[in-house]
Design a protein around this motif. Structure first.
Motif, PDB file in Angstrom:
ATOM      1  N   SER A  42       0.808  -1.225   0.000  1.00  0.00           N
ATOM      2  CA  SER A  42       0.000   0.000   0.000  1.00  0.00           C
ATOM      3  C   SER A  42       0.841   1.275   0.000  1.00  0.00           C
ATOM      4  N   ASN A  43       2.172   1.140   0.044  1.00  0.00           N
ATOM      5  CA  ASN A  43       3.064   2.298   0.020  1.00  0.00           C
ATOM      6  C   ASN A  43       4.085   2.141  -1.096  1.00  0.00           C
ATOM      7  N   ASN A  44       4.195   3.156  -1.935  1.00  0.00           N
ATOM      8  CA  ASN A  44       5.203   3.111  -2.994  1.00  0.00           C
ATOM      9  C   ASN A  44       6.617   3.181  -2.427  1.00  0.00           C
ATOM     10  N   ARG A  45       6.759   3.910  -1.336  1.00  0.00           N
ATOM     11  CA  ARG A  45       8.093   4.158  -0.783  1.00  0.00           C
ATOM     12  C   ARG A  45       8.106   3.934   0.715  1.00  0.00           C
ATOM     13  N   ILE A  46       9.104   3.208   1.183  1.00  0.00           N
ATOM     14  CA  ILE A  46       9.375   3.052   2.611  1.00  0.00           C
ATOM     15  C   ILE A  46      10.789   3.568   2.852  1.00  0.00           C
ATOM     16  N   ASN A  47      10.931   4.527   3.760  1.00  0.00           N
ATOM     17  CA  ASN A  47      12.256   5.055   4.086  1.00  0.00           C
ATOM     18  C   ASN A  47      12.482   4.900   5.582  1.00  0.00           C
ATOM     19  N   VAL A  48      13.353   3.970   5.955  1.00  0.00           N
ATOM     20  CA  VAL A  48      13.663   3.695   7.354  1.00  0.00           C
ATOM     21  C   VAL A  48      15.086   4.145   7.635  1.00  0.00           C
ATOM     22  N   VAL A  49      15.256   4.916   8.700  1.00  0.00           N
ATOM     23  CA  VAL A  49      16.575   5.411   9.106  1.00  0.00           C
ATOM     24  C   VAL A  49      16.802   5.028  10.561  1.00  0.00           C
ATOM     25  N   PHE A  50      17.999   4.506  10.868  1.00  0.00           N
ATOM     26  CA  PHE A  50      18.383   4.169  12.232  1.00  0.00           C
ATOM     27  C   PHE A  50      19.400   5.178  12.744  1.00  0.00           C
ATOM     28  N   GLU A  51      19.273   5.563  14.013  1.00  0.00           N
ATOM     29  CA  GLU A  51      20.268   6.415  14.654  1.00  0.00           C
ATOM     30  C   GLU A  51      20.374   6.048  16.127  1.00  0.00           C
ATOM     31  N   ASP A  52      21.360   6.627  16.803  1.00  0.00           N
ATOM     32  CA  ASP A  52      21.568   6.419  18.241  1.00  0.00           C
ATOM     33  C   ASP A  52      21.602   4.919  18.569  1.00  0.00           C
ATOM     34  N   VAL A  53      22.437   4.188  17.843  1.00  0.00           N
ATOM     35  CA  VAL A  53      22.502   2.730  17.986  1.00  0.00           C
ATOM     36  C   VAL A  53      23.395   2.343  19.164  1.00  0.00           C
ATOM     37  N   LYS A  54      22.912   1.424  19.994  1.00  0.00           N
ATOM     38  CA  LYS A  54      23.706   0.888  21.099  1.00  0.00           C
ATOM     39  C   LYS A  54      23.681  -0.633  21.013  1.00  0.00           C
ATOM     40  N   VAL A  55      24.869  -1.253  21.045  1.00  0.00           N
ATOM     41  CA  VAL A  55      24.977  -2.710  20.990  1.00  0.00           C
ATOM     42  C   VAL A  55      25.453  -3.227  22.341  1.00  0.00           C
ATOM     43  N   MET A  56      24.749  -4.227  22.885  1.00  0.00           N
ATOM     44  CA  MET A  56      25.076  -4.788  24.197  1.00  0.00           C
ATOM     45  C   MET A  56      25.257  -6.297  24.070  1.00  0.00           C
ATOM     46  N   LYS A  57      26.312  -6.807  24.683  1.00  0.00           N
ATOM     47  CA  LYS A  57      26.543  -8.260  24.690  1.00  0.00           C
ATOM     48  C   LYS A  57      26.017  -8.858  25.986  1.00  0.00           C
ATOM     49  N   HIS A  58      25.370 -10.003  25.882  1.00  0.00           N
ATOM     50  CA  HIS A  58      24.849 -10.667  27.065  1.00  0.00           C
ATOM     51  C   HIS A  58      25.995 -11.113  27.974  1.00  0.00           C
ATOM     52  N   ARG A  59      25.803 -11.014  29.272  1.00  0.00           N
ATOM     53  CA  ARG A  59      26.872 -11.292  30.230  1.00  0.00           C
ATOM     54  C   ARG A  59      27.266 -12.759  30.250  1.00  0.00           C
ATOM     55  N   GLN A  60      26.318 -13.646  30.019  1.00  0.00           N
ATOM     56  CA  GLN A  60      26.603 -15.070  30.142  1.00  0.00           C
ATOM     57  C   GLN A  60      26.662 -15.787  28.794  1.00  0.00           C
ATOM     58  N   LYS A  61      25.914 -15.317  27.814  1.00  0.00           N
ATOM     59  CA  LYS A  61      25.892 -15.963  26.507  1.00  0.00           C
ATOM     60  C   LYS A  61      26.486 -14.994  25.490  1.00  0.00           C
ATOM     61  N   ASP A  62      27.730 -15.237  25.094  1.00  0.00           N
ATOM     62  CA  ASP A  62      28.450 -14.256  24.303  1.00  0.00           C
ATOM     63  C   ASP A  62      27.999 -14.206  22.837  1.00  0.00           C
ATOM     64  N   TYR A  63      27.053 -15.033  22.449  1.00  0.00           N
ATOM     65  CA  TYR A  63      26.511 -14.973  21.095  1.00  0.00           C
ATOM     66  C   TYR A  63      25.164 -14.247  21.038  1.00  0.00           C
TER      67      TYR A  63
END
Length: 322
Positions: free
Chosen positions: A239-260
């Protein structure tokens, strides 16, 4: 004599017009001279073809470019949504090694989005793209990049060698995830979500106040399984000709016990023909199989109404229950 100078001037203009459509990619720190040559050849041919096709208002022709069928199909979809070009004559970038079996990457390639006649692209006409190559120099993917400042901040947030390698993989798939929405790539989204994924979506509602002045807003949340979410998303894409998704303020966190296991919190700007919003997105990624990671949790909350430390998923991310 005047005719001669006029002809000469016209010739210089023609040469200049042709030259401005050619972009040359030079790669530093490739695994070998042969791979470097292949990456540079395929990257240069692709960027030049993007320029020519956009300037001539025609479809892409990928003949002669060593590119996988899947990457070519994805690029064609992106092109139909909104053509783009690279204004730079020379791109000089480092080859990054992502660590899996098919992971060579070139970042920071600037492009200008050129909407088709009568269409709009809001404020994000300047973008950067990322080219991924296999270990022979063949193009295996093209996606829109995260902001370079964001990328650098995330990569510098933990300098352990193994984690640094994994973080580059996480960010690579985050960029692919974002690009999948922009190119309406249902196959990628079908594959990236686990079969038992928990998905929370939200829609911002606005209505005129009872006094007729200003607007009151609210949010409708839905908890969906993978099948329901993708079915609804497919309807949105149609139903949309155009989808524009932008990501910002990204934070990546690793689990303390499961490193994957990694949690990714970010701010998402969603702009489409029929609806736009801004909100916090939380993604729970499982990288146990690095070549085939899965998203187990995807949640969304409105930006203005959500404190940063109250995003769904953050509180329980580092528990042993995962």
């Amino acid at each position: 004599m005047k005719k001669f100078f006029a002809l000469l001037a016209g010739l210089f203009c023609l040469v200049g017009a042709q030259a401005q459509y050619e972009t040359t990619l030079e790669v530093v720190a490739a695994p070998s001279a042969a791979v470097k040559a292949a990456m540079e050849r395929n990257g240069s041919l692709l960027l030049t073809e993007l320029n020519n096709a956009q300037g001539e208002n025609r479809s892409l022709s990928l003949e002669g470019i060593d590119i996988t069928e899947q990457a070519a199909e994805s690029l064609m979809i992106m092109w139909e949504v909104c053509p783009f070009r690279c204004d730079e004559l020379d791109i000089y970038e480092r080859c990054l090694h992502l660590g899996n079996n098919q992971a060579l990457q070139v970042r920071n390639i600037p492009v200008i989005m050129e909407p088709r006649a009568g269409e709009r692209f809001e404020e994000d006409e300047y973008q950067e793209i990322v080219l991924n190559f296999d270990n022979s120099g063949k193009i295996i993917n093209l996606c829109f990049a995260l902001n370079q400042t964001i990328y650098t901040q995330v990569m510098r947030s933990n300098l352990e060698v193994t984690d640094l390698r994994r973080r580059s993989l996480v960010l690579d798939f985050v960029e692919q995830f974002r690009t999948a929405y922009n190119r309406k790539d249902m196959a990628f989204l079908e594959d990236i979500f686990s079969d038992d994924a928990l998905i929370i979506t939200g829609t911002v509602r606005k209505r005129v106040n009872n006094d007729g002045v200003g607007f009151a807003s609210g949010v409708t949340y839905k908890v969906q399984d993978k099948k329901t979410y993708l079915s609804n998303l497919s309807n949105v894409f149609r139903s949309n000709n155009r989808i524009n998704v932008v990501f910002e303020d990204v934070k990546v966190m690793k689990h303390r016990q499961k490193d994957y296991i990694y949690g990714v919190k970010l701010v998402q700007h969603w702009n489409a023909d029929r609806y736009s919003d801004k909100g916090y997105l939380f993604l729970l990624w499982d990288f146990k199989d690095e070549s085939n990671p899965k998203i187990h949790v995807r949640t969304w909350q409105p930006y203005d109404a959500t404190p940063k430390n109250e995003v769904f998923g953050l509180q329980s991310f580092n528990t042993s229950k995962l």
